[in-house]
Design a protein around this motif. Structure first.
Motif, PDB file in Angstrom:
ATOM      1  N   ALA A 281       0.836  -1.209   0.000  1.00 37.46           N
ATOM      2  CA  ALA A 281       0.000   0.000   0.000  1.00 37.46           C
ATOM      3  C   ALA A 281       0.864   1.249   0.000  1.00 37.46           C
ATOM      4  O   ALA A 281       0.536   2.239  -0.669  1.00 37.46           O
ATOM      5  CB  ALA A 281      -0.931  -0.012   1.213  1.00 37.46           C
ATOM      6  N   LEU A 282       1.976   1.203   0.717  1.00 40.42           N
ATOM      7  CA  LEU A 282       2.889   2.351   0.754  1.00 40.42           C
ATOM      8  C   LEU A 282       3.468   2.625  -0.626  1.00 40.42           C
ATOM      9  O   LEU A 282       3.474   3.772  -1.100  1.00 40.42           O
ATOM     10  CB  LEU A 282       4.006   2.088   1.757  1.00 40.42           C
ATOM     11  CG  LEU A 282       5.105   3.153   1.836  1.00 40.42           C
ATOM     12  CD1 LEU A 282       4.532   4.490   2.301  1.00 40.42           C
ATOM     13  CD2 LEU A 282       6.217   2.692   2.783  1.00 40.42           C
ATOM     14  N   ASN A 283       3.931   1.583  -1.288  1.00 33.78           N
ATOM     15  CA  ASN A 283       4.512   1.765  -2.619  1.00 33.78           C
ATOM     16  C   ASN A 283       3.478   2.286  -3.613  1.00 33.78           C
ATOM     17  O   ASN A 283       3.778   3.136  -4.460  1.00 33.78           O
ATOM     18  CB  ASN A 283       5.106   0.446  -3.108  1.00 33.78           C
ATOM     19  CG  ASN A 283       6.344   0.027  -2.318  1.00 33.78           C
ATOM     20  OD1 ASN A 283       7.029   0.875  -1.748  1.00 33.78           O
ATOM     21  ND2 ASN A 283       6.623  -1.260  -2.268  1.00 33.78           N
ATOM     22  N   ASN A 284       2.257   1.773  -3.519  1.00 35.05           N
ATOM     23  CA  ASN A 284       1.195   2.235  -4.420  1.00 35.05           C
ATOM     24  C   ASN A 284       0.869   3.709  -4.171  1.00 35.05           C
ATOM     25  O   ASN A 284       0.651   4.482  -5.115  1.00 35.05           O
ATOM     26  CB  ASN A 284      -0.063   1.387  -4.239  1.00 35.05           C
ATOM     27  CG  ASN A 284       0.099  -0.024  -4.764  1.00 35.05           C
ATOM     28  OD1 ASN A 284       0.969  -0.292  -5.597  1.00 35.05           O
ATOM     29  ND2 ASN A 284      -0.716  -0.939  -4.275  1.00 35.05           N
ATOM     30  N   ALA A 285       0.827   4.092  -2.901  1.00 40.12           N
ATOM     31  CA  ALA A 285       0.514   5.483  -2.569  1.00 40.12           C
ATOM     32  C   ALA A 285       1.617   6.427  -3.049  1.00 40.12           C
ATOM     33  O   ALA A 285       1.343   7.507  -3.579  1.00 40.12           O
ATOM     34  CB  ALA A 285       0.317   5.619  -1.061  1.00 40.12           C
ATOM     35  N   ILE A 286       2.870   6.029  -2.864  1.00 40.55           N
ATOM     36  CA  ILE A 286       3.985   6.848  -3.330  1.00 40.55           C
ATOM     37  C   ILE A 286       3.920   7.016  -4.844  1.00 40.55           C
ATOM     38  O   ILE A 286       4.085   8.124  -5.379  1.00 40.55           O
ATOM     39  CB  ILE A 286       5.327   6.217  -2.914  1.00 40.55           C
ATOM     40  CG1 ILE A 286       5.500   6.293  -1.397  1.00 40.55           C
ATOM     41  CG2 ILE A 286       6.493   6.913  -3.618  1.00 40.55           C
ATOM     42  CD1 ILE A 286       6.718   5.536  -0.881  1.00 40.55           C
ATOM     43  N   ALA A 287       3.653   5.922  -5.557  1.00 41.55           N
ATOM     44  CA  ALA A 287       3.579   5.988  -7.016  1.00 41.55           C
ATOM     45  C   ALA A 287       2.444   6.906  -7.468  1.00 41.55           C
ATOM     46  O   ALA A 287       2.595   7.665  -8.438  1.00 41.55           O
ATOM     47  CB  ALA A 287       3.391   4.584  -7.587  1.00 41.55           C
ATOM     48  N   ALA A 288       1.295   6.844  -6.768  1.00 38.71           N
ATOM     49  CA  ALA A 288       0.163   7.679  -7.142  1.00 38.71           C
ATOM     50  C   ALA A 288       0.463   9.165  -6.942  1.00 38.71           C
ATOM     51  O   ALA A 288       0.124   9.997  -7.781  1.00 38.71           O
ATOM     52  CB  ALA A 288      -1.065   7.268  -6.329  1.00 38.71           C
ATOM     53  N   VAL A 289       1.107   9.498  -5.826  1.00 38.30           N
ATOM     54  CA  VAL A 289       1.456  10.895  -5.556  1.00 38.30           C
ATOM     55  C   VAL A 289       2.440  11.413  -6.598  1.00 38.30           C
ATOM     56  O   VAL A 289       2.289  12.523  -7.136  1.00 38.30           O
ATOM     57  CB  VAL A 289       2.034  11.042  -4.139  1.00 38.30           C
ATOM     58  CG1 VAL A 289       2.643  12.425  -3.945  1.00 38.30           C
ATOM     59  CG2 VAL A 289       0.945  10.806  -3.102  1.00 38.30           C
ATOM     60  N   ARG A 290       3.449  10.620  -6.900  1.00 39.38           N
ATOM     61  CA  ARG A 290       4.446  11.044  -7.884  1.00 39.38           C
ATOM     62  C   ARG A 290       3.817  11.215  -9.260  1.00 39.38           C
ATOM     63  O   ARG A 290       4.146  12.171  -9.998  1.00 39.38           O
ATOM     64  CB  ARG A 290       5.580  10.029  -7.934  1.00 39.38           C
ATOM     65  CG  ARG A 290       6.476  10.072  -6.700  1.00 39.38           C
ATOM     66  CD  ARG A 290       7.527   8.979  -6.733  1.00 39.38           C
ATOM     67  NE  ARG A 290       8.457   9.112  -5.606  1.00 39.38           N
ATOM     68  CZ  ARG A 290       9.368   8.203  -5.279  1.00 39.38           C
ATOM     69  NH1 ARG A 290       9.467   7.089  -6.001  1.00 39.38           N
ATOM     70  NH2 ARG A 290      10.165   8.389  -4.246  1.00 39.38           N
ATOM     71  N   ALA A 291       2.922  10.311  -9.630  1.00 33.39           N
ATOM     72  CA  ALA A 291       2.278  10.403 -10.940  1.00 33.39           C
ATOM     73  C   ALA A 291       1.421  11.661 -11.037  1.00 33.39           C
ATOM     74  O   ALA A 291       1.432  12.362 -12.063  1.00 33.39           O
ATOM     75  CB  ALA A 291       1.433   9.156 -11.195  1.00 33.39           C
ATOM     76  N   PHE A 292       0.680  11.963  -9.974  1.00 30.49           N
ATOM     77  CA  PHE A 292      -0.161  13.167  -9.988  1.00 30.49           C
ATOM     78  C   PHE A 292       0.698  14.419 -10.088  1.00 30.49           C
ATOM     79  O   PHE A 292       0.413  15.324 -10.900  1.00 30.49           O
ATOM     80  CB  PHE A 292      -1.016  13.232  -8.728  1.00 30.49           C
ATOM     81  CG  PHE A 292      -1.758  14.534  -8.592  1.00 30.49           C
ATOM     82  CD1 PHE A 292      -2.915  14.769  -9.311  1.00 30.49           C
ATOM     83  CD2 PHE A 292      -1.281  15.543  -7.759  1.00 30.49           C
ATOM     84  CE1 PHE A 292      -3.590  15.987  -9.218  1.00 30.49           C
ATOM     85  CE2 PHE A 292      -1.942  16.763  -7.646  1.00 30.49           C
ATOM     86  CZ  PHE A 292      -3.094  16.977  -8.379  1.00 30.49           C
ATOM     87  N   ARG A 293       1.751  14.498  -9.304  1.00 25.40           N
ATOM     88  CA  ARG A 293       2.598  15.688  -9.313  1.00 25.40           C
ATOM     89  C   ARG A 293       3.272  15.886 -10.665  1.00 25.40           C
ATOM     90  O   ARG A 293       3.366  17.020 -11.166  1.00 25.40           O
ATOM     91  CB  ARG A 293       3.636  15.603  -8.198  1.00 25.40           C
ATOM     92  CG  ARG A 293       3.035  15.755  -6.803  1.00 25.40           C
ATOM     93  CD  ARG A 293       4.082  15.558  -5.724  1.00 25.40           C
ATOM     94  NE  ARG A 293       3.504  15.793  -4.402  1.00 25.40           N
ATOM     95  CZ  ARG A 293       4.153  15.561  -3.254  1.00 25.40           C
ATOM     96  NH1 ARG A 293       5.408  15.104  -3.282  1.00 25.40           N
ATOM     97  NH2 ARG A 293       3.567  15.789  -2.095  1.00 25.40           N
ATOM     98  N   ALA A 294       3.731  14.799 -11.264  1.00 21.95           N
ATOM     99  CA  ALA A 294       4.382  14.912 -12.569  1.00 21.95           C
ATOM    100  C   ALA A 294       3.392  15.387 -13.626  1.00 21.95           C
ATOM    101  O   ALA A 294       3.712  16.268 -14.442  1.00 21.95           O
ATOM    102  CB  ALA A 294       4.992  13.565 -12.970  1.00 21.95           C
ATOM    103  N   ALA A 295       2.190  14.821 -13.626  1.00 20.40           N
ATOM    104  CA  ALA A 295       1.181  15.213 -14.606  1.00 20.40           C
ATOM    105  C   ALA A 295       0.745  16.653 -14.383  1.00 20.40           C
ATOM    106  O   ALA A 295       0.527  17.411 -15.338  1.00 20.40           O
ATOM    107  CB  ALA A 295      -0.019  14.264 -14.517  1.00 20.40           C
ATOM    108  N   TYR A 296       0.628  17.040 -13.116  1.00 24.12           N
ATOM    109  CA  TYR A 296       0.213  18.414 -12.794  1.00 24.12           C
ATOM    110  C   TYR A 296       1.253  19.419 -13.296  1.00 24.12           C
ATOM    111  O   TYR A 296       0.907  20.431 -13.920  1.00 24.12           O
ATOM    112  CB  TYR A 296       0.015  18.545 -11.286  1.00 24.12           C
ATOM    113  CG  TYR A 296      -0.421  19.921 -10.839  1.00 24.12           C
ATOM    114  CD1 TYR A 296      -1.770  20.227 -10.703  1.00 24.12           C
ATOM    115  CD2 TYR A 296       0.517  20.917 -10.556  1.00 24.12           C
ATOM    116  CE1 TYR A 296      -2.177  21.489 -10.305  1.00 24.12           C
ATOM    117  CE2 TYR A 296       0.122  22.181 -10.163  1.00 24.12           C
ATOM    118  CZ  TYR A 296      -1.226  22.465 -10.026  1.00 24.12           C
ATOM    119  OH  TYR A 296      -1.621  23.710  -9.640  1.00 24.12           O
TER     120      TYR A 296
END
Length: 307
Positions: A253-268
């Protein structure tokens, strides 16, 4: 510049706001309790916020809420503004009430995180060495038995809120709900889990004070401390400002959450660069709030990855 964050309808958060320079402005007397609950109820109702847990300490407050409509920033702005304005009148206080730091909003991404952070919220007065049991705290709070069955209710404060203004009803109330991830049939088990975690916090706090040769302050003394004094105990510098929690030992769950945050920030950031270059047709990632609300930017209507 702060990092962008996704504001997602249905997300549940642990919210923390601190008083300026750790003054005891939120001392747990009846007037502050009434003010906080009244303004919380009104603000939560306006913006579709579900309240799960609350603990108001003298120097800070904790809330666990679910943002059903994706309007968390508007809720925080209104709630904190009303608490600050009322506190300034009650305490005859000039200047800011809240710390200059932004509100800590930690998204609770798993059931384990929900149980841990709600128990942490309720245990705050015990861990701080103020009372032996959470239910003894005289300030605004939620009790374990109220989770999913109780309500926070307060009469309109006599200060600041004009009784002739229909915006300020005579009474305000908000139910204390369990997080939506738990079904009604799981309510009893949810409360048992919270109670068990809370008991662990209380036992550890009592053992720590005993080893140090110290005792609890007590509810009477906590209620009478001068609101103009400051907490003098050394507080570690807050070097990290987490945006999510998944619970202990939840590596996947930690790895998935980190990946989701990074993906959102990069796209933003990619979208923001194009917006600044004058491309108004760009679509920001799902969860974008500020650019959508204040600049009319288009936002992907798909669901962002869980974080």
């Amino acid at each position: 510049m702060s990092q962008p964050r996704a504001i997602v309808p249905g997300a549940t958060y642990l919210l923390t706001r601190r008083v300026l320079r750790r003054h005891f402005l939120l001392r747990p007397d009846s007037a502050i309790t009434q003010l906080v609950i009244y303004t919380l109820a009104l603000s939560a109702q306006r913006y579709g916020i579900l309240v799960h847990a609350l603990c108001v300490m003298s120097t800070h407050l904790h809330l666990v809420v679910t943002d059903t409509r994706g309007e968390l920033p508007r809720f925080l702005q209104r709630f904190h503004r009303l608490v600050a304005l009322g506190t300034k009148v009650l305490r005859a206080w000039e200047g800011p009430v809240w710390d200059h730091g932004a509100t800590s909003a930690v998204r609770l991404a798993t059931r384990d995180a929900l149980v841990e952070k709600i128990a942490y919220t309720l245990a705050n007065p015990v861990v701080a060495g103020l009372v032996q049991h959470a239910h003894q705290w005289p300030g605004a709070k939620v009790l374990v038995g109220e989770l999913g069955s109780g309500a926070l209710r307060a009469q309109r404060p006599e200060i600041y809120f004009n009784p002739k203004n229909p915006e300020w009803p005579e009474e305000a109330a908000i139910p204390i709900t369990i997080p939506p991830v738990f079904s009604n049939s799981e309510a009893d088990e949810f409360r048992r889990e919270i109670a068990a975690k809370l008991d662990q916090h209380e036992r550890r706090a009592r053992a720590t004070l005993q080893r140090q040769g110290l005792g609890f302050l007590g509810r009477a003394r906590a209620s009478k401390v001068s609101p103009y004094k400051r907490a003098m105990a050394i507080e570690p510098l807050r070097e990290l400002n987490p945006t999510f929690a998944v619970g202990r030992g939840r590596t996947d769950a930690l790895n998935n959450a980190i990946a989701a945050v990074r993906a959102f920030r990069a796209a933003y950031r990619k979208s923001l660069e194009q917006w600044r270059a004058g491309v108004r047709s760009i679509i920001f990632p799902a969860g974008t709030w500020w650019m959508r609300v204040f600049h009319g930017a288009a936002v992907d209507d798909g669901e962002p990855a869980a974080a």
